[in-house]
Write a protein that holds these residues in place. Structure first.
Motif, short mmCIF file in Angstrom:
data_model
loop_
_atom_site.label_atom_id
_atom_site.label_comp_id
_atom_site.label_asym_id
_atom_site.label_seq_id
_atom_site.Cartn_x
_atom_site.Cartn_y
_atom_site.Cartn_z
N GLY A 220 0.78 -1.24 0.00
CA GLY A 220 0.00 0.00 0.00
C GLY A 220 0.80 1.28 0.00
N ILE A 221 2.13 1.24 -0.19
CA ILE A 221 2.96 2.45 -0.22
C ILE A 221 3.21 2.78 -1.68
N LYS A 222 2.63 3.91 -2.17
CA LYS A 222 2.59 4.20 -3.60
C LYS A 222 3.45 5.38 -4.02
N ASN A 223 4.29 5.89 -3.12
CA ASN A 223 5.11 7.05 -3.47
C ASN A 223 6.60 6.71 -3.50
N ALA A 224 6.93 5.48 -3.93
CA ALA A 224 8.33 5.05 -3.99
C ALA A 224 8.83 5.12 -5.42
N ILE A 225 10.12 5.42 -5.59
CA ILE A 225 10.76 5.46 -6.90
C ILE A 225 12.13 4.80 -6.78
N ALA A 226 12.55 4.09 -7.83
CA ALA A 226 13.79 3.31 -7.77
C ALA A 226 14.93 4.03 -8.46
N VAL A 227 16.14 3.83 -7.94
CA VAL A 227 17.35 4.39 -8.53
C VAL A 227 17.75 3.59 -9.77
N GLU A 228 17.56 2.24 -9.70
CA GLU A 228 17.89 1.34 -10.81
C GLU A 228 19.34 1.46 -11.25
N GLY A 229 20.26 1.17 -10.33
CA GLY A 229 21.68 1.18 -10.70
C GLY A 229 22.53 1.82 -9.62
N THR A 230 23.83 1.88 -9.88
CA THR A 230 24.75 2.45 -8.89
C THR A 230 24.90 3.97 -9.06
N SER A 231 24.69 4.47 -10.27
CA SER A 231 24.77 5.92 -10.48
C SER A 231 23.39 6.53 -10.30
N ILE A 232 23.34 7.66 -9.60
CA ILE A 232 22.06 8.30 -9.27
C ILE A 232 21.54 9.04 -10.50
N PRO A 233 20.32 8.74 -10.98
CA PRO A 233 19.77 9.43 -12.16
C PRO A 233 19.50 10.90 -11.90
N GLU A 234 19.48 11.68 -12.96
CA GLU A 234 19.22 13.11 -12.85
C GLU A 234 17.80 13.37 -12.34
N THR A 235 16.88 12.48 -12.65
CA THR A 235 15.49 12.65 -12.18
C THR A 235 15.42 12.63 -10.66
N ILE A 236 16.17 11.73 -10.03
CA ILE A 236 16.19 11.65 -8.56
C ILE A 236 16.79 12.92 -7.98
N ILE A 237 17.87 13.42 -8.58
CA ILE A 237 18.52 14.65 -8.08
C ILE A 237 17.56 15.82 -8.18
N ARG A 238 16.82 15.92 -9.30
CA ARG A 238 15.87 17.02 -9.47
C ARG A 238 14.71 16.91 -8.47
N LEU A 239 14.18 15.69 -8.29
CA LEU A 239 13.08 15.50 -7.35
C LEU A 239 13.49 15.83 -5.92
N SER A 240 14.75 15.52 -5.56
CA SER A 240 15.21 15.75 -4.19
C SER A 240 15.23 17.23 -3.83
N LYS A 241 15.31 18.09 -4.84
CA LYS A 241 15.31 19.54 -4.58
C LYS A 241 13.91 20.10 -4.44
N GLU A 242 12.91 19.32 -4.87
CA GLU A 242 11.52 19.80 -4.84
C GLU A 242 10.66 19.11 -3.80
N ARG A 243 11.01 17.89 -3.41
CA ARG A 243 10.17 17.10 -2.51
C ARG A 243 10.90 16.77 -1.21
N ILE A 244 10.13 16.27 -0.24
CA ILE A 244 10.71 15.70 0.97
C ILE A 244 11.09 14.26 0.66
N VAL A 245 12.38 13.95 0.69
CA VAL A 245 12.89 12.68 0.20
C VAL A 245 13.40 11.83 1.35
N THR A 246 12.96 10.57 1.39
CA THR A 246 13.47 9.58 2.34
C THR A 246 14.20 8.50 1.55
N ALA A 247 15.48 8.32 1.84
CA ALA A 247 16.26 7.25 1.20
C ALA A 247 16.05 5.96 1.99
#
Length: 469
Positions: A220-247
């Motif tokens: 039932g947790i629907k706000n998760a997103i995957a890194v999919e690899g060892t290098s951090i995608p640009e999408t994750i970096i952009r989202l981290s500046k706009e949202r409250i992010v929990t790793a």
């Protein structure tokens, strides 16, 4: 003479082999009859006044019943057609008399079988001796088979119900699992696996792979997103500046490496990890909730992880030890009277640890003045607070309380770069540490929001107020 004797012995041996062969063939036929077409089995016992053998008994049965019941029930004809099986006879001798049992398998109907059984009792002589035969019972082979069928059917049914038929709850969970798996979306230019709430949720959970997102969706947790690899995608970096992010990473070495990279290249707010040695994709719902509730602010993790070289789990253990530490070792800071007026204008600090009950009465006089239900500053902005409550927007005021701009809450951080002489910001959203840092750089004096989220640094020239104050 010696040669003649040897020839006689050879003949006798060959005769014995032939007899044994016939007995084996007869037993096989009896077995076939017993388990094939046999319906009934006649069990009888006999007693002879002299010594008799098995062929004597069989001969008496065939000889004394011949022609007694007509051609239809003649034993020889019935045996030829297979309606009567091989007659089994067991003979024992004792004190010059013979005793034994007779077993006759029959595929006749019950009436004919009963007539045949009654005919056995008419035999009064076996070989040279007087004899008496008594039918003990007629066994219904089909009843035995029915009993076996019932018992075996019970076993098969129990196995079927235990292994093949799932419970209603299992079916429901399976359907939910499939539906949630279909809710998986691709987000960003890298097409990262994500839950359906990622595009519009204020807070997101960053996990390692697709399987982790599916496991969180399953529970039932629907706000998760995957890194999919060892290098951090640009999408994750952009989202981290706009949202409250929990790793939320795995409890192994790989999870620790990804966490370090996330903390270096992205703006992470909180850190949570799976139990040590486990992966997020294999956690139960209870373990997931417990891990997310035990999250630690990223600033604290960065300080301990990079500066002091401690692991995340060492930090969590120290935090738990502080909670259960003996009351005598707790050093709760006590504010002086001189500091009370200054703190009234900002939010009352939350005391995480409590002194013993004996100390509470002594400290009550210092705490009571701080508990003010509504600071005076919030009255200045009541008009705009009620306005933003009706819509998710932010109102920017100048020093004369004139509206500079009204912008959506999601664009607040990015829109402040273009605004000048902002005196106060009122918005219906969460006050985060990142927003406080951006606002303080623009020289804003008042920041009013719906609620705060783990603010650790407060600029001296900025006053932070919430709707509840």
């Amino acid at each position: 003479m010696k040669r003649k004797k040897t020839t006689i012995q050879q003949i006798l041996l060959d005769k014995q082999r032939m007899l044994k062969k016939k007995e084996i063939e007869g037993d096989s036929m009896a077995a076939k009859d017993d388990f094939g077409t046999t319906k009934y089995v006649i069990h009888a016992e006999f007693e002879a006044s002299g010594i008799v053998e098995r062929p004597d008994v069989v001969g008496a049965i065939f000889g004394q019943t011949e022609g007694l019941l007509g051609d239809d029930l003649d034993l020889r004809e019935l045996q030829k057609t297979g309606r009567i099986g091989r007659i089994k006879v067991d003979v024992h001798t004792r004190a010059g008399k013979s005793y034994g049992s007779i077993t006759i398998p029959s595929s006749l109907d019950r009436v004919e079988t009963a007539i045949l059984a009654a005919a056995l009792e008419t035999i009064d002589r076996i070989g040279p001796s007087e004899a008496r035969i008594k039918v003990m019972r007629i066994e219904d082979v089909r009843a035995t088979k029915r009993k076996y069928i019932i018992e075996r059917a019970k076993e098969i049914l129990e196995t079927l119900m235990e292994e093949e038929i799932p419970e209603t709850q299992e079916i429901t969970e399976e359907v939910k699992k499939e539906v949630r798996a279909k809710e998986l979306i691709e987000y960003g230019s890298e097409k990262l696996p994500a839950g359906p709430h990622v595009p519009f949720s204020d807070s997101i959970i960053v996990v390692e792979g697709r399987a982790d997102v599916l496991n969180l969706l399953k529970h039932g947790i629907k706000n998760a997103i995957a890194v999919e690899g060892t290098s951090i995608p640009e999408t994750i970096i952009r989202l981290s500046k706009e949202r409250i992010v929990t790793a939320f990473t795995d409890g192994d070495r790989g999870g620790e490496l990804i966490l370090k990279e996330l903390l270096q290249v992205a703006d992470i707010d909180y850190v949570a990890r799976a139990p040590e040695g486990k992966e997020v994709e294999e956690l139960t719902k209870k373990e997931i909730i417990k891990s997310l509730r035990s999250k630690v602010p990223a600033e604290q993790v960065i300080n301990e992880l990079f500066a002091k070289g401690k692991s995340f789990y060492e930090l969590v253990k120290e935090k738990e030890q502080q909670k259960v530490a003996p009351a005598g070792k707790i050093e709760a800071p006590v504010e002086s009277k001189a500091e009370v007026p200054a703190e009234i204008h900002s939010e009352a600090p939350k005391v995480e640890t409590r002194a013993p009950e004996r100390e509470e009465k002594r400290e009550e006089r210092f705490i009571k003045p701080i508990k003010i239900s509504k600071p005076p500053e919030i009255d200045k902005f009541n008009q705009w607070v009620e306005e933003v409550k009706k819509d998710s927007k932010a109102i920017l005021l100048d020093e004369n309380k004139n509206i500079i701009a009204e912008i959506p809450v999601r664009d607040l951080s990015s829109s402040l770069n273009d605004k000048e002489n902002v005196y106060a910001i009122i918005f219906n959203g969460i006050i985060t540490q990142r927003l406080i840092d951006v606002v303080s750089e623009k020289g804003v004096k008042y920041l009013v929001g719906a609620r705060k989220s783990n603010v650790v640094r407060r600029p001296i020239n900025l006053k932070i107020l919430t709707f509840a104050e």
